[in-house]
Scaffold this motif. Structure first.
Motif, PDB file in Angstrom:
ATOM      1  N   ARG A   8       0.840  -1.194   0.000  1.00  0.00           N
ATOM      2  CA  ARG A   8       0.000   0.000   0.000  1.00  0.00           C
ATOM      3  C   ARG A   8       0.881   1.253   0.000  1.00  0.00           C
ATOM      4  O   ARG A   8       1.960   1.272   0.583  1.00  0.00           O
ATOM      5  N   ARG A   9       0.386   2.294  -0.603  1.00  0.00           N
ATOM      6  CA  ARG A   9       1.143   3.550  -0.673  1.00  0.00           C
ATOM      7  C   ARG A   9       1.441   4.110   0.710  1.00  0.00           C
ATOM      8  O   ARG A   9       2.524   4.636   0.952  1.00  0.00           O
ATOM      9  N   GLN A  10       0.479   4.003   1.629  1.00  0.00           N
ATOM     10  CA  GLN A  10       0.696   4.507   2.983  1.00  0.00           C
ATOM     11  C   GLN A  10       1.870   3.800   3.651  1.00  0.00           C
ATOM     12  O   GLN A  10       2.673   4.425   4.347  1.00  0.00           O
ATOM     13  N   GLU A  11       1.949   2.504   3.443  1.00  0.00           N
ATOM     14  CA  GLU A  11       3.041   1.738   4.035  1.00  0.00           C
ATOM     15  C   GLU A  11       4.382   2.189   3.471  1.00  0.00           C
ATOM     16  O   GLU A  11       5.361   2.369   4.215  1.00  0.00           O
ATOM     17  N   LEU A  12       4.443   2.374   2.180  1.00  0.00           N
ATOM     18  CA  LEU A  12       5.694   2.805   1.552  1.00  0.00           C
ATOM     19  C   LEU A  12       6.131   4.173   2.060  1.00  0.00           C
ATOM     20  O   LEU A  12       7.312   4.395   2.345  1.00  0.00           O
ATOM     21  N   GLN A  13       5.197   5.081   2.196  1.00  0.00           N
ATOM     22  CA  GLN A  13       5.524   6.422   2.675  1.00  0.00           C
ATOM     23  C   GLN A  13       6.169   6.385   4.045  1.00  0.00           C
ATOM     24  O   GLN A  13       7.116   7.134   4.327  1.00  0.00           O
ATOM     25  N   ARG A  14       5.686   5.508   4.906  1.00  0.00           N
ATOM     26  CA  ARG A  14       6.164   5.483   6.285  1.00  0.00           C
ATOM     27  C   ARG A  14       7.394   4.600   6.470  1.00  0.00           C
ATOM     28  O   ARG A  14       8.221   4.857   7.348  1.00  0.00           O
ATOM     29  N   LEU A  15       7.515   3.540   5.665  1.00  0.00           N
ATOM     30  CA  LEU A  15       8.557   2.559   5.919  1.00  0.00           C
ATOM     31  C   LEU A  15       9.803   2.706   5.053  1.00  0.00           C
ATOM     32  O   LEU A  15      10.906   2.355   5.492  1.00  0.00           O
ATOM     33  N   MET A  16       9.659   3.187   3.844  1.00  0.00           N
ATOM     34  CA  MET A  16      10.821   3.190   2.950  1.00  0.00           C
ATOM     35  C   MET A  16      12.020   3.981   3.473  1.00  0.00           C
ATOM     36  O   MET A  16      13.159   3.532   3.334  1.00  0.00           O
ATOM     37  N   PRO A  17      11.832   5.158   4.098  1.00  0.00           N
ATOM     38  CA  PRO A  17      13.019   5.860   4.622  1.00  0.00           C
ATOM     39  C   PRO A  17      13.830   5.018   5.606  1.00  0.00           C
ATOM     40  O   PRO A  17      15.067   5.002   5.536  1.00  0.00           O
ATOM     41  N   SER A  18      13.151   4.301   6.494  1.00  0.00           N
ATOM     42  CA  SER A  18      13.865   3.454   7.467  1.00  0.00           C
ATOM     43  C   SER A  18      14.517   2.262   6.785  1.00  0.00           C
ATOM     44  O   SER A  18      15.633   1.861   7.150  1.00  0.00           O
ATOM     45  N   PHE A  19      13.834   1.682   5.800  1.00  0.00           N
ATOM     46  CA  PHE A  19      14.399   0.544   5.080  1.00  0.00           C
ATOM     47  C   PHE A  19      15.667   0.952   4.332  1.00  0.00           C
ATOM     48  O   PHE A  19      16.673   0.242   4.356  1.00  0.00           O
TER      49      PHE A  19
END
Length: 386
Positions: A194-205
């Motif tokens: 989901r786009r919401q997940e990517l927005q929140r998680l990608m920087p940390s990943f």
């Protein structure tokens, strides 16, 4: 000549995982009843299985209280249209797959119409909102559970609940049977669908990958995405994720996640069904997740379990370490992932626990065959009761 009316079954799935489960059930329904007509709400996999989807669920995955509230009028309209169609079409049985925020409201209305409801994949009433147990008992004719501890939750009610096994054991069987060599230097990054997940998680990943690359320059990092639209969105987000100094070269794959899980060494994964898939496929992961501040604040006050990872709950041990909300930082993800590398201190233990978890998910017979049989028999069983 047989003039008996054809059976009409609806399957309603609102998320990617439910779409896959619905597809396998549809295939088994057709094997057991040639003349069955299957319609409903689903995505690409259900359509490939021959389901006539009058609602496309591809982008219906909404996370959190506030996010759902913003889409309230859309879902109210969708619910109204589906109930009107059900009242007109009168399906013999409606199979509701998880997606409790929407499906519970649909189940209530279908029950009032006298339409039989089979719920497949129990809501997580053991984690939060246990009051739903009684609501589900009031509007469902059968509850089909995919975890062995779930039927006990419904014991105080008259709802017949049973463990049918986990559908992923069946879905992932071809991948499990294929012999694959693990690539010790390949780390998968699975930030969600989901786009919401990517927005929140990608920087940390991305930050975790950068940190690991500094100490392990031989490692390769691959974003494995479920579909092209999400892959394209992830590529748009990537440049803004972190300082680009000393970045590793990120690889990309689309629609090959399960195959890549069989060859990668370890992974960071968004919490959800993908972590169950990882355990079944023998891929050690660190579980990560972030919610909006208001949703996290509310969740902490209602969730009554100490871990959100299914493997941990089933085994009653820490199979996969979690890094959630404020702990979901690049530094903490990298530290946890380092323990899962080929020579990592937790790898051997995690491999053993994943096998234990997979063994516990099994049930007697083929999972989707079990579900299809119950769905097709439900009408006859209820007539006997009446």
């Amino acid at each position: 000549m047989n003039d008996a009316p054809k059976r009409v079954i609806w399957i309603v799935a609102g998320e990617t995982s439910g779409d896959g489960y619905g597809a396998t059930v549809a295939l088994r329904l057709r094997e057991q009843c040639r003349d069955v007509i299957i319609r409903g709400m689903g995505g690409e996999r259900m359509r490939e299985a021959g389901v006539e989807t009058f609602v496309d669920s591809t982008e219906l995955g909404i996370i959190g209280f506030w996010e759902a509230l913003k889409h309230l009028f859309f879902f109210m309209g969708l619910l109204k249209r589906m109930v009107a169609r059900a009242a007109s079409e009168r399906p013999d049985t409606v199979v509701l797959i998880d997606y409790p925020g929407f499906n519970l409201q649909l189940a209530k209305r279908l029950h009032k119409l006298g339409i039989r409801v089979v719920w497949y994949v129990s809501p997580q009433v053991w984690a939060w909102r246990s009051g739903r147990i009684w609501k589900l008992a009031d509007c469902c004719d059968r509850m089909l559970c995919i975890f062995p501890f779930e039927p006990e939750c419904y014991a105080p009610t008259k709802l017949k609940a049973e463990f049918v096994g986990h559908p992923l054991l069946e879905i992932l069987k071809p991948y499990r049977e294929k012999v694959s060599e693990r690539e010790d230097d390949l780390v998968l990054l699975l930030p969600g669908s989901r786009r919401q997940e990517l927005q929140r998680l990608m920087p940390s990943f991305v930050d975790a990958a950068v940190r690991l690359h500094r100490s392990h320059p031989n490692l390769r990092f691959e974003f494995a995405m479920p579909r092209q639209a999400i892959l394209d969105y992830a590529k748009e987000l990537l440049p803004s994720c972190a300082d680009r100094e000393n970045w590793p070269e990120f690889q990309w794959s689309c629609g090959e996640t399960r195959a890549r899980m069989r060859t990668a060494s370890c992974a960071i994964a968004a919490s959800g069904t993908v972590t169950v898939e990882a355990a079944i496929l023998g891929l050690p992961v660190v579980v990560a997740y972030k919610l909006s501040a208001i949703t996290w604040w509310m969740a902490k006050r209602v969730i009554k379990i100490s871990t959100i990872t299914i493997a941990n709950l089933v085994c009653k041990k820490t199979v996969f370490e979690e890094r959630l909300q404020d702990d979901c930082t690049g530094e903490k993800l990298a530290d946890a992932l380092e323990k899962l590398l080929p020579d990592g201190e937790r790898r051997e233990e995690v491999v053993r626990l994943m096998a234990e978890f997979t063994q516990r998910l099994g049930a007697v017979g083929d999972v989707s065959d079990n579900v299809a049989r119950i769905v097709l028999d439900e009408k006859e069983e209820l007539q006997k009761k009446n």
